[in-house]
Write a protein that holds these residues in place. Sequence first.
Motif, PDB file in Angstrom:
ATOM      1  N   ARG A  31       0.672  -0.880  -0.245  1.00 19.39           N
ATOM      2  CA  ARG A  31       0.201  -0.384   0.223  1.00 19.39           C
ATOM      3  C   ARG A  31       0.364   2.164  -0.387  1.00 19.39           C
ATOM      4  NH1 ARG A  31      -3.615  -1.092   3.781  1.00 19.39           N
ATOM      5  NH2 ARG A  31      -4.863  -2.532   2.731  1.00 19.39           N
ATOM      6  N   LYS A  32       2.057   1.069   0.767  1.00 26.24           N
ATOM      7  CA  LYS A  32       2.620   2.205   0.943  1.00 26.24           C
ATOM      8  C   LYS A  32       3.550   2.574  -0.277  1.00 26.24           C
ATOM      9  CE  LYS A  32       3.906   2.228   5.723  1.00 26.24           C
ATOM     10  NZ  LYS A  32       4.676   2.079   6.889  1.00 26.24           N
ATOM     11  N   LYS A  33       4.380   1.408  -0.683  1.00 21.92           N
ATOM     12  CA  LYS A  33       4.489   1.623  -2.500  1.00 21.92           C
ATOM     13  C   LYS A  33       3.532   2.201  -3.225  1.00 21.92           C
ATOM     14  CE  LYS A  33       8.588  -1.871  -1.451  1.00 21.92           C
ATOM     15  NZ  LYS A  33       8.724  -2.807  -1.792  1.00 21.92           N
ATOM     16  N   SER A  34       2.424   1.729  -2.903  1.00 21.00           N
ATOM     17  CA  SER A  34       1.577   2.051  -4.497  1.00 21.00           C
ATOM     18  C   SER A  34       1.078   3.747  -4.425  1.00 21.00           C
ATOM     19  CB  SER A  34       0.679   0.381  -4.528  1.00 21.00           C
ATOM     20  OG  SER A  34      -0.199   1.069  -3.489  1.00 21.00           O
ATOM     21  N   ILE A  37       3.631   5.643  -5.794  1.00 22.45           N
ATOM     22  CA  ILE A  37       4.107   5.065  -7.076  1.00 22.45           C
ATOM     23  C   ILE A  37       2.737   6.527  -7.820  1.00 22.45           C
ATOM     24  CG2 ILE A  37       3.178   4.115  -9.211  1.00 22.45           C
ATOM     25  CD1 ILE A  37       4.817   1.271  -7.947  1.00 22.45           C
ATOM     26  N   ALA A  38       1.928   6.275  -7.416  1.00 21.29           N
ATOM     27  CA  ALA A  38       0.574   7.384  -7.608  1.00 21.29           C
ATOM     28  C   ALA A  38       0.481   8.988  -7.550  1.00 21.29           C
ATOM     29  CB  ALA A  38      -0.323   6.808  -7.136  1.00 21.29           C
ATOM     30  N   ASP A  39       1.677   9.533  -5.956  1.00 22.00           N
ATOM     31  CA  ASP A  39       1.205  10.245  -5.914  1.00 22.00           C
ATOM     32  C   ASP A  39       2.581  10.495  -6.972  1.00 22.00           C
ATOM     33  OD1 ASP A  39       0.326  10.957  -3.629  1.00 22.00           O
ATOM     34  OD2 ASP A  39       1.423  10.113  -2.388  1.00 22.00           O
ATOM     35  N   ASP A  40       3.748  10.774  -7.802  1.00 24.65           N
ATOM     36  CA  ASP A  40       4.745  10.865  -8.523  1.00 24.65           C
ATOM     37  C   ASP A  40       3.947  11.383  -9.869  1.00 24.65           C
ATOM     38  OD1 ASP A  40       7.334  11.120  -9.698  1.00 24.65           O
ATOM     39  OD2 ASP A  40       7.327   8.905 -10.453  1.00 24.65           O
ATOM     40  N   GLU A  45      -0.294   7.907 -16.707  1.00 22.64           N
ATOM     41  CA  GLU A  45      -1.353   6.802 -15.874  1.00 22.64           C
ATOM     42  C   GLU A  45      -1.178   5.816 -16.236  1.00 22.64           C
ATOM     43  OE1 GLU A  45      -3.636   7.678 -13.275  1.00 22.64           O
ATOM     44  OE2 GLU A  45      -1.979   9.484 -13.077  1.00 22.64           O
ATOM     45  N   LEU A  46      -0.653   5.110 -17.273  1.00 23.29           N
ATOM     46  CA  LEU A  46      -0.603   3.768 -17.587  1.00 23.29           C
ATOM     47  C   LEU A  46       0.489   3.476 -17.292  1.00 23.29           C
ATOM     48  CD1 LEU A  46      -1.854   1.748 -18.830  1.00 23.29           C
ATOM     49  CD2 LEU A  46      -0.177   2.542 -21.311  1.00 23.29           C
ATOM     50  N   ASP A  47       1.720   4.769 -16.879  1.00 23.05           N
ATOM     51  CA  ASP A  47       3.022   3.628 -16.744  1.00 23.05           C
ATOM     52  C   ASP A  47       2.843   3.606 -14.584  1.00 23.05           C
ATOM     53  OD1 ASP A  47       4.542   3.798 -18.332  1.00 23.05           O
ATOM     54  OD2 ASP A  47       5.330   5.715 -18.449  1.00 23.05           O
ATOM     55  N   LYS A  48       1.722   4.319 -14.432  1.00 27.47           N
ATOM     56  CA  LYS A  48       1.946   4.110 -12.578  1.00 27.47           C
ATOM     57  C   LYS A  48       1.071   2.791 -13.010  1.00 27.47           C
ATOM     58  CE  LYS A  48       1.323   8.649 -11.146  1.00 27.47           C
ATOM     59  NZ  LYS A  48       0.478   9.875 -11.359  1.00 27.47           N
ATOM     60  N   ALA A  49      -0.287   2.411 -13.239  1.00 25.04           N
ATOM     61  CA  ALA A  49      -0.818   1.539 -13.093  1.00 25.04           C
ATOM     62  C   ALA A  49      -0.312  -0.034 -13.798  1.00 25.04           C
ATOM     63  CB  ALA A  49      -2.141   1.481 -14.106  1.00 25.04           C
ATOM     64  N   ASN A  50       0.886   0.667 -14.760  1.00 26.15           N
ATOM     65  CA  ASN A  50       1.574  -0.731 -14.735  1.00 26.15           C
ATOM     66  C   ASN A  50       2.396  -1.259 -13.863  1.00 26.15           C
ATOM     67  OD1 ASN A  50      -0.012  -1.337 -17.690  1.00 26.15           O
ATOM     68  ND2 ASN A  50       1.299   0.013 -18.258  1.00 26.15           N
TER      69      ASN A  50
END
Length: 121
Positions: A31-34, A37-40, A45-50
């Motif tokens: 959860r922390k890592k995701s 990644i989501a805040d970056d 959006e596609l790169d984040k989701a992948n």
Amino acid sequence: MKQLNARPIKKVMEAQGRKKMRAMRRLEKLRKKSDMIADDDSKSELDKANEIQGLVKKMSGKKKTKPKVRLVVATGNNKGLSGRPRGIKGKYKMVDGVLKNEMRALKRIEKKHKKKKKHRN
């Protein structure tokens, strides 16, 4: 009394609790890592989701068992074959009678030498 006797053994309950705690810790890390990644903002959006999908796959992925090496006896149509035998998928090892006899002979000789060494000492 029946309810007391029906509950699982204490050690089993403790082991299940440890397993659950490990899973919770893993989930929290994920959860922390995701969230990071989501805040970056530099990624799409596609790169984040992948990337998040990859993390989830890595965390929950079970280790695959290695396929067994198939032994192919070099007789009949496989005799003297240099390439892959027909109808064999995955890893394989060619074995023939001569090789088996040689291996047996090597073991026998080794055993003989061990016995001689014992008698000398």
